[in-house]
Design a protein around this motif. Sequence first.
Motif, short mmCIF file in Angstrom:
data_model
loop_
_atom_site.label_atom_id
_atom_site.label_comp_id
_atom_site.label_asym_id
_atom_site.label_seq_id
_atom_site.Cartn_x
_atom_site.Cartn_y
_atom_site.Cartn_z
N THR A 147 2.79 1.57 -3.32
CA THR A 147 1.88 1.92 -4.42
C THR A 147 1.51 3.40 -4.38
O THR A 147 1.51 4.08 -5.41
CB THR A 147 0.59 1.06 -4.34
N LEU A 148 1.21 3.91 -3.17
CA LEU A 148 0.88 5.33 -3.03
C LEU A 148 2.06 6.21 -3.41
O LEU A 148 1.90 7.24 -4.09
CB LEU A 148 0.43 5.62 -1.60
N CYS A 149 3.27 5.82 -2.99
CA CYS A 149 4.47 6.59 -3.33
C CYS A 149 4.72 6.56 -4.84
O CYS A 149 5.10 7.58 -5.44
CB CYS A 149 5.68 6.05 -2.58
N THR A 153 0.83 -1.21 0.00
CA THR A 153 0.00 0.00 0.00
C THR A 153 0.86 1.26 0.00
O THR A 153 0.64 2.18 -0.81
CB THR A 153 -0.93 0.01 1.23
N ALA A 169 2.14 8.78 -6.54
CA ALA A 169 2.45 10.18 -6.27
C ALA A 169 3.65 10.63 -7.10
O ALA A 169 3.65 11.74 -7.66
CB ALA A 169 2.73 10.38 -4.78
#
Length: 203
Positions: free
Chosen positions: A8-10, A5, A13
Amino acid sequence: MITITILTLCFLAALSLKIKKAKLPELQALLWYLHLVFGCFALLCLLLMLNGYGFKGTQTERVFFTLYAGSGMLLYGLSKPDNDARYAYLMLFFGFPFILLFGLLLPPLRIVTLVAAITLLSDSEFKHYDIDGDYALQTKSTGILSGYPVYSLVEDKYLFFEKVTQDVVKPQAALHSLKMAKRGKDSVRIQLNNIDTVIVLSE
């Protein structure tokens, strides 16, 4: 799933920052220093793990590794295209998902890539069973990589660290029943499933 998670967010972004060609020099400078700090902690974690030690907490090392990789991805998103070593270094973090995808598409590398991805990205399940204030029996389950947990002896050490002795018991089965009783100050009797053994706590 926490590791996947966060990464994936990094990654998303960083991709958004790269597409928008964002220019945030102050944030980039701050993030670079944080990345170096996380890198130092990640290196320390690696050295400790190679010597059978670790930070207290079951997922502490994975958190440092994840923050190190995630901050590298974000830095790539904030960096201008260049030919220097720093940009190539940051590109490795951002390109890691593409490397895994490339490996999965090639039949000769598929199994190796799948095992590597599960090892690096999946969060193991840990459980502690206290023996006394300084020692505990720890189980580590790694999902599909192993059908049974790894049983380790965890010793409280030096305020922030602990010593982990792997495979102190090898039942090769899931934990069904467990009884532990100390024998003196330096050993403990462990009755685990159908195994009855004594392990030394200190030498």
